[in-house]
Design a protein around this motif. Structure first.
Motif, PDB file in Angstrom:
ATOM      1  N   ARG A  31       0.509   4.369  -2.419  1.00 16.95           N
ATOM      2  CA  ARG A  31       0.257   5.712  -1.896  1.00 16.95           C
ATOM      3  C   ARG A  31       1.285   6.696  -2.440  1.00 16.95           C
ATOM      4  O   ARG A  31       0.941   7.815  -2.812  1.00 16.95           O
ATOM      5  N   GLU A  53       0.827  -1.220   0.000  1.00 13.80           N
ATOM      6  CA  GLU A  53       0.000   0.000   0.000  1.00 13.80           C
ATOM      7  C   GLU A  53       0.858   1.265   0.000  1.00 13.80           C
ATOM      8  O   GLU A  53       0.507   2.268  -0.625  1.00 13.80           O
ATOM      9  N   ASP A  54       1.976   1.194   0.700  1.00 20.04           N
ATOM     10  CA  ASP A  54       2.836   2.375   0.758  1.00 20.04           C
ATOM     11  C   ASP A  54       3.365   2.756  -0.619  1.00 20.04           C
ATOM     12  O   ASP A  54       3.498   3.936  -0.936  1.00 20.04           O
ATOM     13  N   ASP A  59       0.511   7.412  -6.060  1.00 17.16           N
ATOM     14  CA  ASP A  59      -0.702   8.234  -6.150  1.00 17.16           C
ATOM     15  C   ASP A  59      -0.401   9.685  -5.789  1.00 17.16           C
ATOM     16  O   ASP A  59      -0.850  10.618  -6.467  1.00 17.16           O
ATOM     17  N   SER A  60       0.349   9.852  -4.724  1.00 22.59           N
ATOM     18  CA  SER A  60       0.604  11.226  -4.289  1.00 22.59           C
ATOM     19  C   SER A  60       1.496  11.932  -5.302  1.00 22.59           C
ATOM     20  O   SER A  60       1.349  13.132  -5.568  1.00 22.59           O
TER      21      SER A  60
END
Ligand SMILES: [Zn+2]
Ligand SMILES: [Zn+2]
Ligand SMILES: [Zn+2]
Ligand SMILES: [Zn+2]
Lengths: 144, 144
Positions: free
Chosen positions: A94, A90-91, A97-98
């Motif tokens: 993330r 997930e990291d 995505d960011s």
DNA sequence: CTTAAACTCTATGGTAACTATAGAGTCAAG
DNA sequence: CTTGACTCTATAGTTACCATAGAGTTTAAG
């Protein structure tokens, strides 16, 4: 190129050849080392850095990330994550995505800027003097 | 605020008030002075910078230019041009045109980047582990 | 073997436009 | 006349490198 005898033979390259193999500059490579993105595992007797093929791959990974404009800090984080193969990713998601969001923001900013610059540009009739230049006049008026 | 008696009365402000009037930071103002974009014409007895209203306008001009992402070097050039009112303004136009072009280039670069990032993002199925993360795998493969 | 070219080493300074301190001094109000 | 707000200069940090200096290493030719 240097060949070293141990239990196995390993082909080792010096920093200049690593640079050619990856398309990075020599200074970048030393910089990545200082920033802990890339380890130099061996040195020659004369203190030259020597790299094996795993390091070549590691540097290609870094270069790939840089081409996507990931920061060195982000790449460091990805490398760390890569060493925890069992963890969820997930990291990673993330981070990407960011990053995508940041890029989108920047594109919007620049598009706004572009619109303003074009508008500004139309305020000058090409054959004008500095005194009458609509661009300079516009720039002298503050906007709200 | 300080009022000084000479042939005329002039309202002078200190750097903090100049900052408020223009929306610039105090450090920026000092930086612009160091970079020769803004002159400090007076100092108080205690060596505080004092500014008149012409300087306020000058700083607003600089801020307007900065909001268009013109570099300090470019702004310096515009200020110099502004002091040659009789000259043609082709240089002004050229500068803005070239700026517009740079911004367009940057937008294109970022758009390319965005496309690559989105493609990368799709390579990860959200509920994956680091070992199987498509993002990390993709990053580990060098592109031609 | 020796020499010279080509390479590498570390350390340092520069880039752009600031921000953020530190430590000292100044100003304005009560 | 004290105190808090303000300002001063100088310096370091930000990002991801590039450029340089001065010294040492390697390698190929002579
Ligand atoms: Zn990022
Ligand atoms: Zn014009
Ligand atoms: Zn420009
Ligand atoms: Zn993933």
């Amino acid at each position: 190129m240097v060949t070293i005898e141990s239990s196995i033979k390993v082909r080792l390259v010096k920093i200049g050849e690593l640079a050619k193999l990856t398309g990075c500059s020599v200074q970048s490579i030393r910089h990545y080392e200082k920033e802990k993105l890339l380890a130099t595992l061996r040195r020659s007797d004369g203190n030259f850095r020597l790299y094996d093929s795993a390091t070549v791959d590691q540097l290609k990974f870094i270069k790939h990330c840089r081409s996507l404009d990931l920061s060195l800090a982000e790449i460091r984080q990805l490398i760390a994550l890569n060493q925890q193969p069992g963890m969820g990713c997930e990291d990673v998601n993330r981070m990407i995505d960011s990053h995508i969001e940041q890029v989108a923001l920047r594109i919007n900013e620049l598009q706004d800027l572009q619109d303003k610059l074009m508008a500004l540009r139309t305020s000058c009739a090409s054959q004008s003097t500095v005194k009458e230049c609509g661009i300079l006049q516009t720039l002298s008026v503050s906007r709200k």
